[in-house]
Design an enzyme around this catalytic site. Structure first.
Site, PDB file in Angstrom:
ATOM      1  N   ASP A   1       0.878  -1.159   0.000  1.00  0.00           N
ATOM      2  CA  ASP A   1       0.000   0.000   0.000  1.00  0.00           C
ATOM      3  C   ASP A   1       0.925   1.221   0.000  1.00  0.00           C
ATOM      4  O   ASP A   1       2.112   1.105   0.307  1.00  0.00           O
ATOM      5  CB  ASP A   1      -0.883  -0.030   1.251  1.00  0.00           C
ATOM      6  CG  ASP A   1      -1.823   1.161   1.336  1.00  0.00           C
ATOM      7  OD1 ASP A   1      -2.406   1.527   0.309  1.00  0.00           O
ATOM      8  OD2 ASP A   1      -1.953   1.720   2.440  1.00  0.00           O
TER       9      ASP A   1
ATOM     10  N   ASP B   1      -0.190   5.017   0.916  1.00  0.00           N
ATOM     11  CA  ASP B   1      -0.465   6.056   1.901  1.00  0.00           C
ATOM     12  C   ASP B   1      -0.396   5.526   3.325  1.00  0.00           C
ATOM     13  O   ASP B   1      -0.988   4.492   3.647  1.00  0.00           O
ATOM     14  CB  ASP B   1      -1.848   6.664   1.642  1.00  0.00           C
ATOM     15  CG  ASP B   1      -1.915   7.317   0.269  1.00  0.00           C
ATOM     16  OD1 ASP B   1      -0.975   8.045  -0.076  1.00  0.00           O
ATOM     17  OD2 ASP B   1      -2.909   7.087  -0.454  1.00  0.00           O
TER      18      ASP B   1
ATOM     19  N   ASP C   1      -1.364  -0.329   6.134  1.00  0.00           N
ATOM     20  CA  ASP C   1      -1.699   0.288   7.418  1.00  0.00           C
ATOM     21  C   ASP C   1      -3.191   0.249   7.730  1.00  0.00           C
ATOM     22  O   ASP C   1      -3.582   0.541   8.856  1.00  0.00           O
ATOM     23  CB  ASP C   1      -1.292   1.761   7.398  1.00  0.00           C
ATOM     24  CG  ASP C   1      -2.200   2.580   6.489  1.00  0.00           C
ATOM     25  OD1 ASP C   1      -2.985   3.409   6.995  1.00  0.00           O
ATOM     26  OD2 ASP C   1      -2.161   2.372   5.274  1.00  0.00           O
TER      27      ASP C   1
END
Length: 217
Positions: free
Chosen positions: A7, A9, A179
């Site tokens: 991922d 961001d 996250d």
């Protein structure tokens, strides 16, 4: 050769590039400051809660792109990279990507953020393969609409499976670093799900399922 998926961001970078692009547009006066900032912040809260209407959000995010030429947008993005992205690039993230490269793994980013914002950031990490939400382009300009399936929640799985079929790859031995609890559909799919600076919902799920958690900050 395994597939190492990241991922973007709040995983490889210490912030959300989608939200920060909105902040950049507001700061530079390229959009109406009050209304845009308020709407942008509201969508970001929905994302964190897991209830984001991805189509509504992407139309909001893509509208400013549709109002400018590609030349202007690329100039803006160069400023954005210098002022907003470079300060939040994580040295440990660069090291982790390099580690997987040294292992001979295939590296890719799968992100919900649109590819106009994210592809240059991926290249900053030396990652050429990136799946993100695609803005529709006609006659050399963004239309403000989405092209294809947005890479959000289950959409990440759909788009990744399409890519695997097209490229003759499998998820055998695969990693995914994220996250966000929004990425649980894809995290559940790989052999090695790894939580990076996870949100509370994802950390709780990881703990109950014995998934490893780490920090790159």
């Amino acid at each position: 050769m395994a597939l190492a998926i990241f991922d973007l961001d709040n995983t490889l970078i210490a912030g959300d590039s989608d939200y920060l692009w909105g902040e950049f547009l507001v700061q530079k006066g390229y959009v109406d400051a009050d209304s845009f900032a308020e709407t942008n912040a509201g969508f970001y809260e929905d994302y964190k809660k897991g209830c984001l209407d991805i189509y509504a959000y992407q139309r909001f995010a893509l509208k400013p792109l549709s109002e400018q030429t590609m030349e202007t947008l690329n100039e803006w993005h160069q400023q954005f990279m210098v002022e907003f992205i470079e300060p939040i690039i994580l040295p440990k993230a660069l090291e982790l990507v390099e580690k997987h490269k040294q292992q001979g793994d295939d590296i890719m980013i799968v992100t919900a953020t649109n590819t106009f914002i994210t592809r240059p950031i991926g290249l900053r990490f030396g990652i050429e393969t990136l799946l993100g939400t695609e803005g529709e382009i006609k006659d050399g300009r963004y239309t403000g609409e989405i092209a294809g399936t947005p890479t959000f929640q289950e959409g990440k799985v759909i788009r990744l499976n399409e890519w695997l079929r097209e490229n003759g790859k499998t998820l055998s031995g695969s990693y995914f670093y994220s996250d966000s609890h929004n990425d649980l559909p894809l995290l559940k799919l790989v052999d090695y799900p790894i939580v990076v600076d996870g949100d509370d919902k994802l950390l709780a799920y990881a703990e109950s399922n014995n998934w490893p958690a780490m920090s790159l900050r």
